[in-house]
Design a protein around this motif. Structure first.
Motif, PDB file in Angstrom:
ATOM      1  N   TYR A 184     -73.587  12.197 -23.159  1.00 56.64           N
ATOM      2  CA  TYR A 184     -74.939  11.791 -23.545  1.00 56.64           C
ATOM      3  C   TYR A 184     -75.951  12.046 -22.423  1.00 56.64           C
ATOM      4  O   TYR A 184     -77.132  12.259 -22.684  1.00 56.64           O
ATOM      5  N   LEU A 185     -75.495  12.047 -21.165  1.00 57.98           N
ATOM      6  CA  LEU A 185     -76.403  12.365 -20.066  1.00 57.98           C
ATOM      7  C   LEU A 185     -76.884  13.816 -20.180  1.00 57.98           C
ATOM      8  O   LEU A 185     -78.067  14.109 -19.958  1.00 57.98           O
ATOM      9  N   HIS A 186     -75.979  14.702 -20.544  1.00 57.06           N
ATOM     10  CA  HIS A 186     -76.374  16.101 -20.742  1.00 57.06           C
ATOM     11  C   HIS A 186     -77.352  16.225 -21.903  1.00 57.06           C
ATOM     12  O   HIS A 186     -78.352  16.949 -21.808  1.00 57.06           O
ATOM     13  N   LYS A 187     -77.096  15.509 -22.987  1.00 50.34           N
ATOM     14  CA  LYS A 187     -78.014  15.536 -24.129  1.00 50.34           C
ATOM     15  C   LYS A 187     -79.395  15.028 -23.708  1.00 50.34           C
ATOM     16  O   LYS A 187     -80.420  15.550 -24.155  1.00 50.34           O
ATOM     17  N   SER A 188     -79.427  14.013 -22.852  1.00 47.42           N
ATOM     18  CA  SER A 188     -80.699  13.502 -22.359  1.00 47.42           C
ATOM     19  C   SER A 188     -81.424  14.561 -21.548  1.00 47.42           C
ATOM     20  O   SER A 188     -82.645  14.744 -21.686  1.00 47.42           O
ATOM     21  N   MET A 189     -80.691  15.271 -20.695  1.00 46.08           N
ATOM     22  CA  MET A 189     -81.319  16.298 -19.873  1.00 46.08           C
ATOM     23  C   MET A 189     -81.857  17.448 -20.719  1.00 46.08           C
ATOM     24  O   MET A 189     -82.911  18.015 -20.416  1.00 46.08           O
ATOM     25  N   VAL A 190     -81.143  17.798 -21.771  1.00 43.20           N
ATOM     26  CA  VAL A 190     -81.645  18.829 -22.690  1.00 43.20           C
ATOM     27  C   VAL A 190     -82.963  18.365 -23.307  1.00 43.20           C
ATOM     28  O   VAL A 190     -83.935  19.117 -23.393  1.00 43.20           O
ATOM     29  N   ALA A 191     -82.996  17.100 -23.731  1.00 45.29           N
ATOM     30  CA  ALA A 191     -84.200  16.548 -24.358  1.00 45.29           C
ATOM     31  C   ALA A 191     -85.357  16.480 -23.367  1.00 45.29           C
ATOM     32  O   ALA A 191     -86.496  16.821 -23.701  1.00 45.29           O
ATOM     33  N   VAL A 192     -85.090  16.040 -22.150  1.00 45.09           N
ATOM     34  CA  VAL A 192     -86.131  15.969 -21.118  1.00 45.09           C
ATOM     35  C   VAL A 192     -86.762  17.336 -20.906  1.00 45.09           C
ATOM     36  O   VAL A 192     -87.987  17.491 -20.846  1.00 45.09           O
ATOM     37  N   ASN A 193     -85.915  18.356 -20.816  1.00 44.03           N
ATOM     38  CA  ASN A 193     -86.408  19.695 -20.534  1.00 44.03           C
ATOM     39  C   ASN A 193     -87.112  20.345 -21.713  1.00 44.03           C
ATOM     40  O   ASN A 193     -87.668  21.438 -21.569  1.00 44.03           O
ATOM     41  N   SER A 194     -87.115  19.687 -22.848  1.00 44.27           N
ATOM     42  CA  SER A 194     -87.844  20.200 -24.017  1.00 44.27           C
ATOM     43  C   SER A 194     -89.273  19.670 -24.079  1.00 44.27           C
ATOM     44  O   SER A 194     -90.051  20.110 -24.926  1.00 44.27           O
ATOM     45  N   VAL A 195     -89.620  18.723 -23.190  1.00 41.39           N
ATOM     46  CA  VAL A 195     -90.947  18.091 -23.204  1.00 41.39           C
ATOM     47  C   VAL A 195     -91.663  18.423 -21.907  1.00 41.39           C
ATOM     48  O   VAL A 195     -91.320  17.914 -20.842  1.00 41.39           O
ATOM     49  N   ASP A 196     -92.678  19.271 -21.976  1.00 40.59           N
ATOM     50  CA  ASP A 196     -93.384  19.712 -20.765  1.00 40.59           C
ATOM     51  C   ASP A 196     -93.944  18.553 -19.958  1.00 40.59           C
ATOM     52  O   ASP A 196     -93.929  18.573 -18.720  1.00 40.59           O
ATOM     53  N   GLU A 197     -94.463  17.536 -20.628  1.00 35.22           N
ATOM     54  CA  GLU A 197     -95.093  16.418 -19.924  1.00 35.22           C
ATOM     55  C   GLU A 197     -94.113  15.671 -19.030  1.00 35.22           C
ATOM     56  O   GLU A 197     -94.530  15.041 -18.052  1.00 35.22           O
ATOM     57  N   LEU A 198     -92.832  15.733 -19.324  1.00 36.62           N
ATOM     58  CA  LEU A 198     -91.822  15.089 -18.484  1.00 36.62           C
ATOM     59  C   LEU A 198     -91.393  15.984 -17.327  1.00 36.62           C
ATOM     60  O   LEU A 198     -90.614  15.562 -16.469  1.00 36.62           O
ATOM     61  N   LYS A 199     -91.947  17.200 -17.299  1.00 38.27           N
ATOM     62  CA  LYS A 199     -91.664  18.129 -16.207  1.00 38.27           C
ATOM     63  C   LYS A 199     -92.867  18.289 -15.279  1.00 38.27           C
ATOM     64  O   LYS A 199     -92.860  19.136 -14.392  1.00 38.27           O
ATOM     65  N   LEU A 200     -93.897  17.471 -15.496  1.00 41.10           N
ATOM     66  CA  LEU A 200     -95.067  17.478 -14.623  1.00 41.10           C
ATOM     67  C   LEU A 200     -94.829  16.581 -13.410  1.00 41.10           C
ATOM     68  O   LEU A 200     -94.281  15.489 -13.542  1.00 41.10           O
ATOM     69  N   ARG A 201     -95.265  17.035 -12.239  1.00 40.42           N
ATOM     70  CA  ARG A 201     -95.135  16.245 -11.030  1.00 40.42           C
ATOM     71  C   ARG A 201     -96.417  16.378 -10.192  1.00 40.42           C
ATOM     72  O   ARG A 201     -97.122  17.380 -10.263  1.00 40.42           O
ATOM     73  N   ILE A 202     -96.682  15.353  -9.399  1.00 39.91           N
ATOM     74  CA  ILE A 202     -97.819  15.366  -8.485  1.00 39.91           C
ATOM     75  C   ILE A 202     -97.306  15.801  -7.115  1.00 39.91           C
ATOM     76  O   ILE A 202     -96.480  15.123  -6.508  1.00 39.91           O
ATOM     77  N   VAL A 203     -97.794  16.936  -6.635  1.00 39.94           N
ATOM     78  CA  VAL A 203     -97.344  17.486  -5.357  1.00 39.94           C
ATOM     79  C   VAL A 203     -98.580  17.848  -4.532  1.00 39.94           C
ATOM     80  O   VAL A 203     -99.341  18.744  -4.911  1.00 39.94           O
TER      81      VAL A 203
END
Length: 208
Positions: free
Chosen positions: A52-71
């Motif tokens: 299920y952790l892998h399934k979560s990571m697949v889902a996370v990587n499908s949503v651009d807003e969850l891949k945004l970071r402040i740098v």
């Protein structure tokens, strides 16, 4: 990797508004049905946690807003994000871990299992959050109980921007298994609709 032009970004006002808050995180707790995923893992001798952790990571990587970071005061959209999780030890403590994302479960799980063994054979907090790449996402699991709410510690840093996902012990109702999930993110980078997209895709992945 892409640098977001804040001035033309449709979230400019949202980002500026929530970034003024000492704690800009928001989130919610819900459940996802995980019956098929649990059965698939057990039938194949796979760790349900890893599955299920892998399934979560697949889902996370499908949503651009969850891949945004402040740098460095810039908003960066990363091509992909990797995983971090707390790993429990036999003495009742835990350590932090980091593992690379792959959409291939076998590749992902190989790296995850090596990291689990490394953490379980270490002491203290393990890897420092200060040295983790910012394009990761934090996971933790509370395997002893299900839950309907959750409180995370925070250092009240408005530039803290890594989403947090927590899983609990699944419950059984009418023969189906339901996994509690809590997700939190910087509200300047993501809204409820984006967290809901993650949950929907996570549940879809669990049903495949």
């Amino acid at each position: 990797m892409k640098i977001i032009d804040i001035e033309s970004w449709n979230r400019k006002e949202h980002y500026e508004f929530f970034s003024k808050m000492a704690s800009p995180y928001f989130g919610f707790t819900t459940e996802v049905e995980c019956t098929k995923a649990y059965n698939t893992a057990k039938e194949n001798g796979i760790s349900f946690f890893a599955y299920y952790l892998h399934k979560s990571m697949v889902a996370v990587n499908s949503v651009d807003e969850l891949k945004l970071r402040i740098v460095d005061n810039q908003i960066i959209l990363f091509d992909e994000v990797h995983g971090g999780s707390t790993i429990g030890r036999a003495d009742g403590t835990f350590g932090f871990s980091f593992f690379h994302y792959s959409d291939d479960f076998e590749t992902f799980n190989e790296g995850l299992q090596k990291e689990i063994k490394s953490v379980q054979n270490s002491t203290g907090l393990g890897i420092s959050n200060d040295v983790l790449p910012i394009n990761h996402i934090r996971h933790t699991t509370i395997p002893w109980r299900s839950f309907s709410a959750l409180l995370h510690p925070t250092n009240f840093d408005p530039k803290e921007c890594i989403p947090k996902i927590t899983f609990g012990k699944f419950s059984i109702r009418d023969g189906k298994k339901y996994l509690p999930v809590s997700i939190e993110a910087h509200h300047g980078l993501a809204d409820g609709i984006h967290l809901a997209k993650y949950i929907e895709e996570f549940e879809r992945q669990l049903s495949l």
